[in-house]
Enzyme design. Structure first.
Site, PDB file in Angstrom:
ATOM      1  N   HIS A  62     -11.612 171.602  50.587  1.00 43.44           N
ATOM      2  CA  HIS A  62     -10.403 170.802  50.788  1.00 43.44           C
ATOM      3  C   HIS A  62      -9.317 171.609  51.485  1.00 43.44           C
ATOM      4  CE1 HIS A  62      -6.701 168.671  49.046  1.00 43.44           C
ATOM      5  NE2 HIS A  62      -7.195 167.873  49.970  1.00 43.44           N
ATOM      6  N   GLU A  65     -10.205 171.752  55.087  1.00 44.06           N
ATOM      7  CA  GLU A  65      -9.850 170.482  55.755  1.00 44.06           C
ATOM      8  C   GLU A  65      -8.376 170.483  56.156  1.00 44.06           C
ATOM      9  OE1 GLU A  65      -7.952 166.534  54.589  1.00 44.06           O
ATOM     10  OE2 GLU A  65      -9.634 166.930  53.227  1.00 44.06           O
ATOM     11  N   HIS A  66      -7.499 170.903  55.248  1.00 39.41           N
ATOM     12  CA  HIS A  66      -6.068 170.932  55.554  1.00 39.41           C
ATOM     13  C   HIS A  66      -5.778 171.850  56.730  1.00 39.41           C
ATOM     14  CE1 HIS A  66      -3.539 168.960  52.296  1.00 39.41           C
ATOM     15  NE2 HIS A  66      -4.780 168.632  51.975  1.00 39.41           N
ATOM     16  N   GLU A 142      -0.257 168.366  45.493  1.00 42.22           N
ATOM     17  CA  GLU A 142      -1.176 167.227  45.504  1.00 42.22           C
ATOM     18  C   GLU A 142      -1.965 167.168  44.199  1.00 42.22           C
ATOM     19  OE1 GLU A 142      -4.970 165.612  48.200  1.00 42.22           O
ATOM     20  OE2 GLU A 142      -3.661 167.198  48.979  1.00 42.22           O
TER      21      GLU A 142
END
Length: 254
Positions: A62, A65-66, A142
């Site tokens: 993740h 991905e960012h 998040e």
């Protein structure tokens, strides 16, 4: 070098015909033209997700991905996003158990420019420590919003941990807070090297594009990106049979 064959033809369920090409470096390309629309969609699907993480490194897919979504392969911060905005493009990305996906929707005539940007994203990774630190904070917030401050999120995470005792599906895709904050540039570089080869990706282009021209442009920009190998996906450990009821209770003030 050229794409293998003229492209395998695939009938899609909603009508029409897609063409599948495999470039010399192993990158798979799916082309689905739709002359009726002035728009196009470009997607890159990598065969990497949270199932490919190791203990103590949850959330790394993740975080990657960012970084790549924001253009971690370019030197000027924000340049990738601004280039897409100038095209009138809409972009996003997602990470799940088995995949990571980057996608854009844009006016079809802008395909060449989008391909230039996407080729840069596929070629490499440059991690600015300041950018990494900023993204770690974004992801930490998040996690607070989606899990720690959310009854639904906390229950979903507890459910997966209870259902999967051994298989990595039991680990949170967003990662634990400790693991997120502990990731280093070296961790991310090794993860990128292991999983982000062209042979481990599928590119999908759909919309108002000419199939022959699209595949030629994709091959010209991405056909020589190496290495020409697919990442060896580790076999996940077998989950033991569930032979009894499992319960978990969450007690919190809401």
């Amino acid at each position: 070098m050229s794409a293998q064959g003229t492209g395998e033809r695939i009938t899609v369920p909603w009508g029409g015909e897609a063409r599948r090409h495999v470039l010399p470096n192993g990158l798979t390309v799916l082309i689905l033209p739709d002359p009726a629309t002035p728009l196009a969609s470009y997607q890159t699907w990598y065969r990497v997700g949270s199932r490919d993480e190791t203990p103590g490194k949850t959330g790394i897919a993740h975080v990657m991905e960012h970084l790549l979504f924001g253009g971690a392969h370019v030197s000027e911060a924000g340049a990738f996003d601004r280039a897409l905005e100038r095209l009138g493009a809409e972009a996003n990305a997602s990470t799940w158990l088995d995949y990571t996906c980057y996608h854009e929707a844009f006016p079809a005539p802008a395909l060449s420019t989008v391909l230039d940007l996407e080729a840069g994203r596929m070629k490499g990774l440059t991690i600015d420590p300041a950018v990494l630190g900023r993204e770690i904070e974004v992801i930490a917030n998040e996690r607070r919003f989606r899990v720690e401050d959310s009854v639904d999120g906390a229950m979903d995470e507890a459910l997966m941990r209870t259902a999967f005792r051994v298989h990595p599906y039991g680990n949170p895709t967003i990662g634990t807070m400790e693991d997120i904050r502990g990731l280093t540039i070296e961790d991310l570089s090794e993860f990128h090297e292991a999983h982000y080869a062209p042979a481990n990706a599928v590119v999908v282009v759909a919309g108002g594009i000419a199939p022959g021209e699209a595949i030629r442009e994709i091959e010209a920009r991405m056909g020589t990106i190496g290495p020409a190998r697919a990442a060896a996906r580790k076999k996940a450990p077998a989950e033991p049979d569930q032979d009894a009821e499992r319960r978990v209770t969450i007690d919190r003030t809401v």
